[in-house]
Design an enzyme around this catalytic site. Structure first.
Site: not given
Ligand code: ATR
Length: 267
Positions: A47, A83, A109-110, A212
């Site tokens: 991306k 998105d 926050a991803g 989903y």
């Molecule tokens: P996407 O691009 O689909 O949004 P991502 O960039 O991997 O996916 O983001 C996943 C988010 O879920 C992140 O904010 C992650 O927290 P961190 O920023 O601290 O890494 C959060 N996340 C993933 N697994 C988690 C868990 N087990 N508990 C809490 N937060 C989680």
């Protein structure tokens, strides 16, 4: 869902999956320049990397710094990110929710959270709170949104263990109109450490999940128990696709047909 839409509109077109390695990312763009492709979607991990091959970005793609849809206008190959707009469309069409003037909380926050945060701020929500396990990622989103939209008050909250045990997070949740889970929590096999905080939400709160698979996530189940309104995660997937379809074909997307096809494949 794209194939179903193509069939419905009787277009002479085809939407296929293409396996592209990182060192071959120029290829689909070259196929567009030669007129063999009208557009494509891009997913993880391409991306960001796709951007350097494109001629221009839409404002949404620029703000988010990531592209999920590539289409052509004249000779230009353009990158967009549908998105966030897809999530907004799902909010509006499937839940009748309009963010202007509302308090919104995003959990996670991803990349998905960033797109949703910009889309909510662009529609002038009043406050935006990002709750995340790592403060640094939440802060990044807040900073990016602050630069783009001065009217929305943004704030990040770090939750190290449980939301229910974090007073600042509970305070934001008590007074919110919308909560969106953008983390992977609730996906098949990934358990929420705690959903007790759902009981504290006000009756007006809409709970949205972007997970989903499964459709009925544990978060949505907990919200339903409290008789709160809920929004399923497939809607964002549906509407980002519908928006991309229109960019590729310049035709109105047959959303109902796409929705049926998507739900069939998810089932
Ligand atoms: P996407 O691009 O689909 O949004 P991502 O960039 O991997 O996916 O983001 C996943 C988010 O879920 C992140 O904010 C992650 O927290 P961190 O920023 O601290 O890494 C959060 N996340 C993933 N697994 C988690 C868990 N087990 N508990 C809490 N937060 C989680």
């Amino acid at each position: 869902m794209h194939t179903a839409a193509i069939r419905k509109l009787k277009l002479n077109a085809d939407y296929q999956a293409m396996h592209v390695r990182p060192d071959a990312l120029a290829e689909p763009v070259n196929l567009m320049r030669k007129g063999f492709l009208d557009g494509f979607n891009v997913t993880v991990p391409h991306k960001l990397a796709i951007i350097k091959y494109l001629d221009a970005l839409t404002p949404a793609a620029k703000k988010i710094g990531a592209v999920n849809t590539v289409y052509r206008r004249g000779k230009k190959v353009i990158g967009d990110n549908t998105d966030g707009a897809g999530f907004l469309a799902s909010l509006k069409h499937q839940a009748g929710f309009h963010p202007r003037g509302k308090n919104c909380v995003i959990i996670g926050a991803g990349g998905a959270a960033l797109g949703i945060a910009h889309a909510l701020a662009a529609s002038k929500c009043k406050t935006l709170t990002v709750i995340n396990r790592s403060a640094a990622n939440a802060d990044k989103i807040c900073l990016s949104v602050k630069k783009a939209q001065k009217m929305t008050q943004v704030k990040s909250i770090e939750v190290r263990h449980k939301i229910s045990a974090t007073p600042a997070a509970l305070e934001a949740l008590l007074d919110t109109d919308l909560v969106i889970n953008t983390t992977t929590l609730g996906m098949k096999g990934i358990k929420w450490p705690d959903l007790g905080w759902v009981k504290k939400l006000g009756k007006k709160t809409l709970i949205a999940d972007i997970v989903y698979n499964p459709r009925k996530t544990p978060l949505l189940g907990a919200a339903k128990k409290q008789k709160l309104r809920t929004l399923e995660g497939y809607g964002m997937l549906l509407y980002q696709g519908a928006l991309a379809f229109t960019l590729f074909t310049r035709r109105k997307a047959p959303v109902e047909v796409m929705e049926r096809a998507l739900l069939r494949s998810l089932a």
